[in-house]
Design an enzyme around this catalytic site. Structure first.
Site, PDB file in Angstrom:
ATOM      1  N   ASP A  50      -6.202  -1.737  -3.770  1.00 43.27           N
ATOM      2  CA  ASP A  50      -7.559  -2.122  -3.414  1.00 43.27           C
ATOM      3  C   ASP A  50      -7.585  -3.614  -3.122  1.00 43.27           C
ATOM      4  O   ASP A  50      -6.933  -4.397  -3.814  1.00 43.27           O
ATOM      5  CB  ASP A  50      -8.495  -1.796  -4.585  1.00 43.27           C
TER       6      ASP A  50
ATOM      7  N   SER B 254     -19.372  -7.610  -1.225  1.00 45.15           N
ATOM      8  CA  SER B 254     -18.180  -7.724  -0.402  1.00 45.15           C
ATOM      9  C   SER B 254     -18.139  -9.001   0.427  1.00 45.15           C
ATOM     10  O   SER B 254     -19.144  -9.407   1.020  1.00 45.15           O
ATOM     11  CB  SER B 254     -18.091  -6.511   0.526  1.00 45.15           C
TER      12      SER B 254
ATOM     13  N   GLY C 228     -12.502  -6.398  -3.044  1.00 51.12           N
ATOM     14  CA  GLY C 228     -12.074  -5.270  -3.863  1.00 51.12           C
ATOM     15  C   GLY C 228     -13.175  -4.659  -4.705  1.00 51.12           C
ATOM     16  O   GLY C 228     -13.827  -5.341  -5.496  1.00 51.12           O
TER      17      GLY C 228
ATOM     18  N   THR D 138      -6.751  -4.934   0.104  1.00 48.93           N
ATOM     19  CA  THR D 138      -5.571  -5.207   0.927  1.00 48.93           C
ATOM     20  C   THR D 138      -5.735  -6.472   1.758  1.00 48.93           C
ATOM     21  O   THR D 138      -4.785  -7.255   1.927  1.00 48.93           O
ATOM     22  CB  THR D 138      -5.263  -4.013   1.846  1.00 48.93           C
TER      23      THR D 138
ATOM     24  N   LYS E 252     -14.978  -5.908  -8.418  1.00 47.35           N
ATOM     25  CA  LYS E 252     -16.422  -6.077  -8.557  1.00 47.35           C
ATOM     26  C   LYS E 252     -16.958  -5.306  -9.760  1.00 47.35           C
ATOM     27  O   LYS E 252     -17.839  -5.786 -10.474  1.00 47.35           O
ATOM     28  CB  LYS E 252     -17.120  -5.645  -7.272  1.00 47.35           C
TER      29      LYS E 252
ATOM     30  N   ASP F 167     -12.247   4.055  -3.328  1.00 49.69           N
ATOM     31  CA  ASP F 167     -12.598   2.685  -3.684  1.00 49.69           C
ATOM     32  C   ASP F 167     -13.520   2.615  -4.899  1.00 49.69           C
ATOM     33  O   ASP F 167     -13.523   1.617  -5.625  1.00 49.69           O
ATOM     34  CB  ASP F 167     -13.304   1.980  -2.515  1.00 49.69           C
TER      35      ASP F 167
ATOM     36  N   ASP G 153       0.834  -1.206   0.000  1.00 48.95           N
ATOM     37  CA  ASP G 153       0.000   0.000   0.000  1.00 48.95           C
ATOM     38  C   ASP G 153       0.868   1.255   0.000  1.00 48.95           C
ATOM     39  O   ASP G 153       0.629   2.201  -0.777  1.00 48.95           O
ATOM     40  CB  ASP G 153      -0.884   0.027   1.252  1.00 48.95           C
TER      41      ASP G 153
END
Length: 347
Positions: free
Chosen positions: A164, A229, A255, A166, A259, A288, A97
């Site tokens: 994205d 999610s 992520g 993580t 999606k 995101d 990251d």
């Protein structure tokens, strides 16, 4: 006595004429230089070419992805929790990251210093990042875009997600991992880039300007497959089943970038899952979702809150009200099927 007149010698007339010509020359050359500077889009200038900004966004996402991949290959993730979300989910932080953030953030800021950039992560090193870009627009972007629009730099906000998914990154579920860049103009997403470093694939689009990806030929609107999610599956599953029936096909994934790509026409070897609707029932950060929002908008899809409200990307990192994203189906009709989230009870 008659008033005295001012007489100029032939030499004086010549000097005056030369001075006047000099003033005119400097005036017009200044105007011309200003036009050239705008045309060349000098870094930090008042006007920015969207196609140039798209190329920079792709470059930033790819360079960030290289760092994400390198950290994973070196086995130096050093994952730790940043804390918990309002809903109780762990927010993870790794070297991937941080190193991706440094590359992506500074590449954009070094190229266009006056542009506002929001990133999920923050600076962790006292050593300045000297990343630079040569302003060369790749042939693919030149061939697949039609936009020639220029926008004011103070109308732009850039949202970057250096890594994205993580949590999945720490679990070695690398196909979920993406790096993302989004450019919003006056709060509206206009450029979206979603890069998959472990699949060597980049999706990009400009609203009303072109894309390297497309929507699928068909979608199931009557019995849509829902992707949501992994970390909020309990509430999300109950919500989806109340909206679309107990037999609704629900796919859990990691992520937000992953999606959104599941809704598009992406080769199976680059994107294993395909869905008709992307649903998220809790708050989510704008870095995101901004890139995915732009991708869908460019291809004729939509991303709104669960109440059907458009999402503003001017500032404020948190998007409240969940996410409902579609393409190739009637967004409005499916929205009308959604229940009140407060009515959902989970174990």
């Amino acid at each position: 006595m008659a008033p005295m007149g001012i007489r100029l010698s032939p030499l004086g007339v010549a000097v005056f004429a030369l001075l006047a010509l000099g003033v005119l020359y400097h005036f017009y050359s200044g105007v011309l230089a200003g036009r050239i500077a705008i045309f060349r889009k000098l870094p930090g200038g008042d006007r920015v070419d969207l196609r140039e900004l798209l190329a920079l966004s792709v470059e930033a996402a790819v360079r960030g992805g290289e760092q994400v991949k390198r950290v994973a290959e070196e086995g130096e993730l050093h994952g730790k929790s940043k804390g918990k979300t309002k809903e109780g989910a762990e927010e993870m932080l790794t070297n991937g990251d941080l190193r991706s953030h440094q590359k992506m953030y500074h590449l954009i800021k070094n190229t266009f210093p006056s542009i506002q950039v929001y990133s999920e992560e923050h600076e962790t090193s006292n050593v300045p990042e000297t990343a630079s870009w040569d302003h060369v627009i790749p042939k693919e972007i030149l061939d697949k875009t039609t936009t020639t629009e220029e926008v004011s730099s103070d109308s732009i906000t850039v949202w970057i997600d250096p890594l994205d998914a993580t949590q999945e990154y720490t679990e070695n579920l690398l196909h979920y991992v993406t790096t993302m860049v989004c450019v919003a103009v006056n709060g509206k997403p206009v450029i979206g880039v979603v890069h998959k470093p472990f699949a060597d694939f980049t999706a990009w689009a400009v609203v009303r300007g072109g894309s390297n990806v497309s929507m699928r030929k068909s979608y199931n609107e009557k019995n849509p497959r829902i992707i949501m999610s992994r970390s909020h599956l309990g509430t999300g599953r109950a919500f989806a089943q109340k909206a679309f029936g107990n037999n609704t096909d629900i796919k859990e994934a990691g992520g937000a970038g992953y999606k959104v790509l599941s809704l598009l026409n992406i080769p199976d070897d680059k994107q294993p899952d395909h869905a008709d609707v992307y649903l998220h029932v809790t708050n989510i950060k704008k870095w995101d979702i901004c890139a995915g929002n732009a991708l869908l908008e460019a291809l004729g899809g939509q991303m709104t809150t669960l109440q059907g409200k458009t999402i503003d990307y001017t500032d404020s990192a948190l998007n409240e009200g969940g996410i409902f994203a579609t393409i190739g189906v009637s967004h409005k009709e499916l929205l009308e099927k959604l229940p009140d989230l407060k009515s959902i009870k989970t174990k």
